[in-house]
Design an enzyme around this catalytic site. Structure first.
Site, PDB file in Angstrom:
ATOM      1  N   SER A  97       0.836  -1.195   0.000  1.00  0.00           N
ATOM      2  CA  SER A  97       0.000   0.000   0.000  1.00  0.00           C
ATOM      3  C   SER A  97       0.883   1.261   0.000  1.00  0.00           C
ATOM      4  O   SER A  97       1.740   1.413  -0.852  1.00  0.00           O
ATOM      5  CB  SER A  97      -0.968  -0.046   1.188  1.00  0.00           C
ATOM      6  OG  SER A  97      -2.008   0.886   1.058  1.00  0.00           O
ATOM      7  N   ASP A 223      -8.552  -6.769  -4.509  1.00  0.00           N
ATOM      8  CA  ASP A 223      -8.302  -5.540  -3.741  1.00  0.00           C
ATOM      9  C   ASP A 223      -9.374  -4.511  -4.068  1.00  0.00           C
ATOM     10  O   ASP A 223      -9.565  -4.140  -5.232  1.00  0.00           O
ATOM     11  CB  ASP A 223      -6.921  -4.997  -4.096  1.00  0.00           C
ATOM     12  CG  ASP A 223      -6.444  -3.896  -3.154  1.00  0.00           C
ATOM     13  OD1 ASP A 223      -7.289  -3.251  -2.513  1.00  0.00           O
ATOM     14  OD2 ASP A 223      -5.227  -3.688  -3.085  1.00  0.00           O
ATOM     15  N   HIS A 251      -6.984  -6.363  -0.057  1.00  0.00           N
ATOM     16  CA  HIS A 251      -5.903  -5.393   0.123  1.00  0.00           C
ATOM     17  C   HIS A 251      -4.892  -5.874   1.160  1.00  0.00           C
ATOM     18  O   HIS A 251      -3.692  -5.606   1.029  1.00  0.00           O
ATOM     19  CB  HIS A 251      -6.484  -4.044   0.539  1.00  0.00           C
ATOM     20  CG  HIS A 251      -5.464  -2.940   0.540  1.00  0.00           C
ATOM     21  ND1 HIS A 251      -4.765  -2.563  -0.585  1.00  0.00           N
ATOM     22  CD2 HIS A 251      -5.009  -2.138   1.546  1.00  0.00           C
ATOM     23  CE1 HIS A 251      -3.931  -1.576  -0.288  1.00  0.00           C
ATOM     24  NE2 HIS A 251      -4.059  -1.309   0.994  1.00  0.00           N
TER      25      HIS A 251
END
Length: 273
Positions: A97, A223, A251
């Site tokens: 991320s 995701d 995610h």
């Protein structure tokens, strides 16, 4: 649980390859606990050290966000760990991320110490635009639901803050994770920052440093935070050496699909170290 950041990394094994697992916003090294534990048990990686550092004002790092005004300050624990690597030793650095931008900065600062920069459903900047550009592109594509955001203070000393909302967390971040992992996250997540103001004024990362480091992107197809389309858009803007895919990962792939992530990392270590 993941170990806290260390300012000095020593393996005692000349030529060893280390594995650094870098968390995203609001998280800490703790989110890598499944992957780190599995990697440490694997005999082929016995000579390597697996490190999941807490970036500044994250995890169990005792600083508060007001003490971390810039993205470089936030990434400092990772940069310090790389700086301390003995000559001849390198690291596979995996960013998740927002951690992708920390990995990119690490590759810019220490291209000779990063054997491969790995982006796990992560923000990946190119060498044409400031790093903030990719964050803005991602923000324009996702619904914020009940996420909490506060603007930068008037004096510019406190970065804009961000915290995942309970519904966004359950529906878009951890939707394939166990109830136990969701409970863990709710108890350990901390207010963080995207550091957008700072990232927007940074110069583009250089082609001869960041651009020279070998890169792997791991696409997570379920995701809902950084959706597959956006992940592939980043790859098209900044071509990588290899793209890997995981079909059944949200995610938080390190929690929802840890065995797949471990296999990806094992393959990357074998190929790029």
């Amino acid at each position: 649980m993941a170990e806290p950041a260390a300012t000095t990394v020593r393996s005692g094994c000349p030529g060893a390859t280390h594995i650094f697992l870098v968390h995203g916003i609001c998280h800490g090294g703790w989110c890598w606990y499944k992957v780190a534990a599995r990697l440490r048990r694997l005999q082929p990686l016995a000579a390597s050290r697996v490190v999941a550092p807490d970036l500044a004002a994250s995890g169990i790092d005792d600083r508060r966000l007001r003490e971390v005004p810039t993205f470089r300050d936030y990434t400092a624990p990772l940069l310090d760990a790389l700086r301390s690597l003995p000559d001849g030793e390198r690291a596979i650095v995996v960013g998740h991320s927002l951690g992708g931008l920390s990995v990119a900065l690490a590759a810019e600062e220490f291209p000779d110490k990063v054997a491969a920069a790995v982006f796990l459903c992560a923000y990946m900047p190119d060498c044409m635009s400031p790093p903030g550009h990719v964050v803005l592109q991602g923000a324009n594509r996702e619904s914020q639901m009940d996420n909490e955001m506060k603007p930068q203070d008037g004096d510019g000393k406190l970065p804009a803050s961000f915290m995942f909302g309970p519904q966004f967390t359950k529906q878009n971040v951890y939707q394939l994770c166990s109830k136990e992992d969701i409970t863990l996250a709710k108890s350990l997540m901390r207010i963080g920052s995207v550091f957008l103001e700072d990232l927007q004024i940074m110069k583009p990362l250089s082609m001869h440093r960041y651009g020279s480091v070998r890169k792997v992107y791991i696409v997570c197809k379920q995701d809902r935070t950084l959706q597959e389309e956006f992940q592939r858009w980043m790859v098209s803007n900044n071509p990588v050496d290899e793209v890997k895919e995981i079909d059944c990962a949200d995610h938080m792939a390190m929690l929802s699909a840890p065995d797949d992530i471990v296999q990806c990392i094992v393959d990357i270590v074998a190929k790029y170290s």
